[in-house]
Structures are given as structure tokens and as C-alpha cells.
Design an enzyme around this catalytic site. Structure first.
Site, PDB file in Angstrom:
ATOM      1  N   PRO A 141       0.782  -1.246   0.000  1.00  7.71           N
ATOM      2  CA  PRO A 141       0.000   0.000   0.000  1.00  7.71           C
ATOM      3  C   PRO A 141       0.810   1.290   0.000  1.00  7.71           C
ATOM      4  CG  PRO A 141       0.018  -0.935   2.193  1.00  7.71           C
ATOM      5  CD  PRO A 141       0.743  -1.913   1.300  1.00  7.71           C
ATOM      6  N   CYS A 142       1.523   1.542  -1.083  1.00 11.69           N
ATOM      7  CA  CYS A 142       2.255   2.803  -1.168  1.00 11.69           C
ATOM      8  C   CYS A 142       1.292   3.982  -1.261  1.00 11.69           C
ATOM      9  CB  CYS A 142       3.253   2.791  -2.320  1.00 11.69           C
ATOM     10  SG  CYS A 142       2.566   2.353  -3.900  1.00 11.69           S
ATOM     11  N   HIS A 143       0.013   3.705  -1.527  1.00 11.50           N
ATOM     12  CA  HIS A 143      -0.975   4.792  -1.535  1.00 11.50           C
ATOM     13  C   HIS A 143      -1.170   5.378  -0.138  1.00 11.50           C
ATOM     14  CE1 HIS A 143      -3.364   1.142  -0.680  1.00 11.50           C
ATOM     15  NE2 HIS A 143      -4.129   1.952   0.054  1.00 11.50           N
TER      16      HIS A 143
END
Length: 186
Positions: A141-143
């Protein structure tokens, strides 16, 4: 990023639609090697071919199941199914990606905080680079990583998708009664 290995030729692709637009899932012998998001399935296919030379599209029951699991991760990120992942990257990238997976759903961290969490407080730009190199959208989850000023900044799959994912996660966490303690507003 590790260079393509002989396993890359065994990579199979499946494409479909999701709440975030087109989605391509690349499956290798070790699990899911890439989840790519975009507007154009053909562009995703070309990007997958560039990342996995010798890979080929498939349409079978197993690929359909994996695609359905990825769609579930997008639709209900607070209750994702267990997925076998084939994370390929440098040791530093793998360290950053593991730290990303430790950020709770519905919360965010800054690039500076993430660099400190991995014991490399001076490596903020390198952390941002590792986030940009992530080929496993949503499940790594780099978001959930934002700028120090709270801004969303860039996202490999589009800032609009990043905002949608964060809003979806927060709404879902409230829905299931799990209110994250440190949610930063965007």
C-alpha cells in the site's frame, strides 16, 4: 529492481475491470508478481510485457480466481484475502515494501516517517523511489504514504486512484467499527 529471471518467462497475465479502472495481474511461479492499474488495458499489457519479457496472457479458471481476489482487495481493503506475492526488488525496496504493509488500513504515514521506521531517516528520497518502483498496487500500500505537509503527492497509478483508495479504506474502517487512531486528513 532485480533483473528479469528465467521465471519471468513463466509469468502469466490476466486483465479485467475494477472499481479503479483496468487492472492487470501478473502471476509467476512464486505468486502475484504485479498488480497494475490504469485506464487502458492495452497499455497495461504493454507495460507487463516490458516488465516480464516472455510473459503471456491467459484466460483460465485459476487466473479468474486470482483476478477476483485482487478485485476484493480493491473493493474491501480492510478485509483483503490472503494472497501469495512474488515481491521482486532490491533488499532496500523489499524492506520499504514490508514497512508499507505494516501501515494499518485507513491510516497514512509520511515518507519521512517511513524512512525512520526502517532505520534510515536520511533516506527519504530513496523511500519515495522504492514506493514508485512498487509493482504490486494496493496490496503493497504505497498509496498510504503522503508528503510531510499532508499532500498526496505522486502515485504510480494516479493521484486520483490514491485518493479513492484512502477514502475507501477510511469509510470501510468506520463501517466495520474499526476507527484508526491516527488517520491524517487529506
Amino acid at each position: 529492481m532485480k533483473p528479469a529471471s528465467p521465471v519471468a518467462t513463466a509469468v502469466r497475465f490476466v486483465t479485467g475491470r475494477s472499481a479503479l479502472g483496468a487492472v492487470l495481474v501478473a502471476m509467476g511461479q512464486g505468486g502475484i508478481a504485479a498488480i497494475m492499474l490504469g485506464d487502458d488495458p492495452e497499455a497495461l499489457h504493454h507495460a507487463a510485457r516490458a516488465n516480464f519479457p516472455g510473459g503471456r496472457p491467459v484466460h483460465d479458471a485459476m487466473a479468474d480466481r486470482v483476478l477476483a481476489q485482487v478485485r476484493a482487495c480493491i473493493d474491501t481493503p480492510w478485509a483483503p484475502p490472503a494472497l501469495n506475492l512474488d515481491m521482486q526488488g532490491t533488499p532496500f525496496q523489499l524492506q520499504v515494501w514490508q514497512a508499507l504493509r505494516a501501515i494499518p488500513c485507513g491510516t497514512t504515514a509520511t515518507y519521512t516517517e517511513l524512512a525512520a521506521r526502517i532505520g534510515r531517516p536520511g533516506a527519504v528520497r530513496a523511500v519515495a523511489g522504492a514506493c514508485a518502483a512498487n509493482r504490486l498496487a494496493v496490496v503493497i500500500p504505497c498509496h498510504r504514504v503522503i508528503r510531510s505537509d499532508g499532500g498526496l503527492s505522486g502515485y504510480r497509478w494516479g493521484v486520483g486512484r490514491k485518493q479513492w483508495l484512502l477514502e475507501r479504506e477510511r469509510a470501510g474502517m468506520v463501517q466495520v467499527g474499526n476507527h484508526p487512531a491516527a488517520v491524517q486528513e487529506i
